[in-house]
Write a protein that holds these residues in place. Structure first.
Motif, mmCIF file in Angstrom:
data_model
loop_
_atom_site.group_PDB
_atom_site.id
_atom_site.type_symbol
_atom_site.label_atom_id
_atom_site.label_comp_id
_atom_site.label_asym_id
_atom_site.label_seq_id
_atom_site.Cartn_x
_atom_site.Cartn_y
_atom_site.Cartn_z
ATOM 1 N N ARG A 32 0.838 -1.204 0.000
ATOM 2 C CA ARG A 32 0.000 0.000 0.000
ATOM 3 C C ARG A 32 0.872 1.253 0.000
ATOM 4 O O ARG A 32 2.026 1.223 0.429
ATOM 5 C CB ARG A 32 -0.907 0.027 1.232
ATOM 6 C CG ARG A 32 -1.813 -1.176 1.336
ATOM 7 C CD ARG A 32 -2.689 -1.109 2.558
ATOM 8 N NE ARG A 32 -1.920 -1.069 3.786
ATOM 9 C CZ ARG A 32 -2.455 -1.022 5.000
ATOM 10 N NH1 ARG A 32 -3.766 -0.973 5.141
ATOM 11 N NH2 ARG A 32 -1.701 -1.019 6.082
ATOM 12 N N ALA A 33 0.273 2.361 -0.465
ATOM 13 C CA ALA A 33 0.980 3.634 -0.453
ATOM 14 C C ALA A 33 -0.020 4.770 -0.284
ATOM 15 O O ALA A 33 -1.130 4.713 -0.820
ATOM 16 C CB ALA A 33 1.778 3.830 -1.736
ATOM 17 N N LEU A 34 0.412 5.782 0.455
ATOM 18 C CA LEU A 34 -0.378 7.000 0.618
ATOM 19 C C LEU A 34 0.228 8.084 -0.258
ATOM 20 O O LEU A 34 1.386 8.471 -0.080
ATOM 21 C CB LEU A 34 -0.386 7.441 2.084
ATOM 22 C CG LEU A 34 -1.200 8.700 2.415
ATOM 23 C CD1 LEU A 34 -2.665 8.532 2.009
ATOM 24 C CD2 LEU A 34 -1.093 9.029 3.904
ATOM 25 N N CYS A 35 -0.570 8.575 -1.217
ATOM 26 C CA CYS A 35 -0.123 9.574 -2.190
ATOM 27 C C CYS A 35 -0.438 10.973 -1.645
ATOM 28 O O CYS A 35 -1.602 11.270 -1.348
ATOM 29 C CB CYS A 35 -0.816 9.352 -3.527
ATOM 30 S SG CYS A 35 -0.621 7.665 -4.164
ATOM 31 N N ILE A 36 0.568 11.798 -1.570
ATOM 32 C CA ILE A 36 0.473 13.068 -0.850
ATOM 33 C C ILE A 36 0.262 14.240 -1.800
ATOM 34 O O ILE A 36 0.956 14.378 -2.814
ATOM 35 C CB ILE A 36 1.738 13.308 -0.016
ATOM 36 C CG1 ILE A 36 1.986 12.138 0.945
ATOM 37 C CG2 ILE A 36 1.656 14.624 0.738
ATOM 38 C CD1 ILE A 36 0.931 11.924 2.006
ATOM 39 N N SER A 37 -0.672 15.101 -1.421
ATOM 40 C CA SER A 37 -0.930 16.345 -2.153
ATOM 41 C C SER A 37 -0.029 17.460 -1.621
ATOM 42 O O SER A 37 0.120 17.607 -0.405
ATOM 43 C CB SER A 37 -2.394 16.753 -1.975
ATOM 44 O OG SER A 37 -2.631 18.060 -2.447
ATOM 45 N N THR A 38 0.546 18.251 -2.530
ATOM 46 C CA THR A 38 1.366 19.396 -2.120
ATOM 47 C C THR A 38 0.766 20.740 -2.530
ATOM 48 O O THR A 38 1.190 21.775 -2.036
ATOM 49 C CB THR A 38 2.791 19.301 -2.697
ATOM 50 O OG1 THR A 38 2.731 19.296 -4.130
ATOM 51 C CG2 THR A 38 3.485 18.044 -2.203
ATOM 52 N N VAL A 62 -1.803 21.613 1.118
ATOM 53 C CA VAL A 62 -0.807 22.470 0.475
ATOM 54 C C VAL A 62 0.453 22.469 1.329
ATOM 55 O O VAL A 62 0.435 22.847 2.503
ATOM 56 C CB VAL A 62 -1.331 23.907 0.316
ATOM 57 C CG1 VAL A 62 -0.306 24.771 -0.420
ATOM 58 C CG2 VAL A 62 -2.656 23.906 -0.445
ATOM 59 N N HIS A 63 1.550 22.040 0.741
ATOM 60 C CA HIS A 63 2.853 21.979 1.399
ATOM 61 C C HIS A 63 3.266 23.379 1.859
ATOM 62 O O HIS A 63 3.027 24.368 1.149
ATOM 63 C CB HIS A 63 3.878 21.432 0.403
ATOM 64 C CG HIS A 63 5.203 21.096 0.973
ATOM 65 N ND1 HIS A 63 6.099 22.050 1.389
ATOM 66 C CD2 HIS A 63 5.800 19.895 1.189
ATOM 67 C CE1 HIS A 63 7.194 21.452 1.827
ATOM 68 N NE2 HIS A 63 7.032 20.145 1.721
ATOM 69 N N GLU A 91 0.116 17.404 2.771
ATOM 70 C CA GLU A 91 0.934 17.686 3.903
ATOM 71 C C GLU A 91 0.915 19.171 4.208
ATOM 72 O O GLU A 91 0.878 19.992 3.309
ATOM 73 C CB GLU A 91 2.362 17.182 3.728
ATOM 74 C CG GLU A 91 3.220 17.843 2.657
ATOM 75 C CD GLU A 91 4.558 17.149 2.483
ATOM 76 O OE1 GLU A 91 5.469 17.378 3.283
ATOM 77 O OE2 GLU A 91 4.672 16.370 1.519
ATOM 78 N N THR A 92 0.957 19.465 5.473
ATOM 79 C CA THR A 92 0.864 20.828 5.955
ATOM 80 C C THR A 92 1.866 21.013 7.084
ATOM 81 O O THR A 92 2.455 20.043 7.557
ATOM 82 C CB THR A 92 -0.558 21.132 6.443
ATOM 83 O OG1 THR A 92 -0.635 22.493 6.862
ATOM 84 C CG2 THR A 92 -0.955 20.231 7.616
ATOM 85 N N GLY A 93 2.066 22.241 7.497
ATOM 86 C CA GLY A 93 2.996 22.493 8.593
ATOM 87 C C GLY A 93 3.776 23.769 8.370
ATOM 88 O O GLY A 93 3.263 24.737 7.792
#
Length: 268
Positions: A32-38, A62-63, A91-93
């Motif tokens: 499995r893989a989690l595809c990340i939005s930037t 939004v990165h 991902e955020t931060g």
């Protein structure tokens, strides 16, 4: 067996050969893989990729490094999480790594837009009832402070989530764990000079540990410097097994179970 909890499969280095990426995953027992939005501009492609394959999932966000892009509202992010296969916000931060006030660059005071974006993502995750995928680099004090200010202290109503590609200190790891967050380690833990990270790897409880590639970046040893791929996440597990006195298969089992527990929509 193994789950890659953070990768960027819509980036051109990998998107051009999805059959090859998936075949390599299967051969390496990465199920499995989690595809990340930037960015929100990228999000439709991320969500579509996850919807196309039964073992991919997606995030919406939004990165912190992304500038001159669409700034989503809380409502937009919540709506995105209602789409099929979208399991988290991020991902955020915060990322202050490129700042250099001594050279006339931006200072912390100039990064208010990052902090406001982060708050928007936290509020959206709480409203949607999904976890956060957090990126923090050279900004751990503010990252932790904003999480606390927004009520993310592990109690009822907290979104929770994961500090991905963790590279901070033991103290930051303990603070993240105290707030109820998971900690994810990437190929950096295989680097010989990542000594403090090796220590961090031994203090994360079994039930809060995740593994990832952050592909196409940060390929683990022995592929360091090459394009990374989800098929390499077992190398992260193998190094963690050495550090924690376990086996790679055991690391794969516990991190996959943790993935299900954190990203509840995956198991539902």
């Amino acid at each position: 067996m193994f789950t890659d909890s953070h990768c960027h499969l819509t980036f051109p280095e990998l998107a051009a050969d999805m059959p090859g990426v998936r075949a390599a995953m299967a051969a390496a027992r990465v199920t499995r893989a989690l595809c990340i939005s930037t960015t929100m501009e990228e999000f439709p492609a991320v969500q579509a990729l996850a919807a196309q394959y039964d073992n991919f999932w997606a995030t919406a966000g939004v990165h912190p490094d992304s500038e001159n892009v669409h700034e989503p509202s809380v409502d937009e992010l919540v709506a995105a999480t209602r789409l099929p296969k979208v399991v988290a916000v991020g991902e955020t931060g915060l990322d202050y790594y490129q700042m250099d006030e001594r050279k006339g660059g931006r200072g912390i005071g100039d990064m208010g837009w990052q902090r406001e974006r982060f708050r928007t993502h936290i509020r959206a995750a709480r409203q949607a009832g999904v976890p956060l995928v957090i990126h923090t680099r050279a900004a751990s004090d503010d990252t932790l402070a904003i999480l606390r200010e927004e009520g993310e202290e592990g109690g009822t109503g907290s979104a929770g989530g994961v500090f991905h590609c963790f590279t901070e200190t033991r103290e930051v790891a303990r603070a993240a764990l105290d707030l109820g967050f998971y900690v994810s380690l990437s190929g950096i833990v295989t680097f010989k000079n990542a000594r403090e990270l090796h220590e961090v790897a031994t203090l994360i409880p079994d039930d809060r540990l995740l593994i990832e590639t952050d592909a196409p970046y940060l390929a683990p040893v022995p592929y360091r410097g090459k394009v990374n791929t989800p098929a390499y996440v077992p190398h992260v597990a193998a190094r963690l097994a050495e550090l924690r006195g376990s086996s790679a298969d055991r690391i794969g089992e516990i991190t996959s179970a943790n993935f299900n527990r954190l990203f509840k929509k995956v198991a539902s």
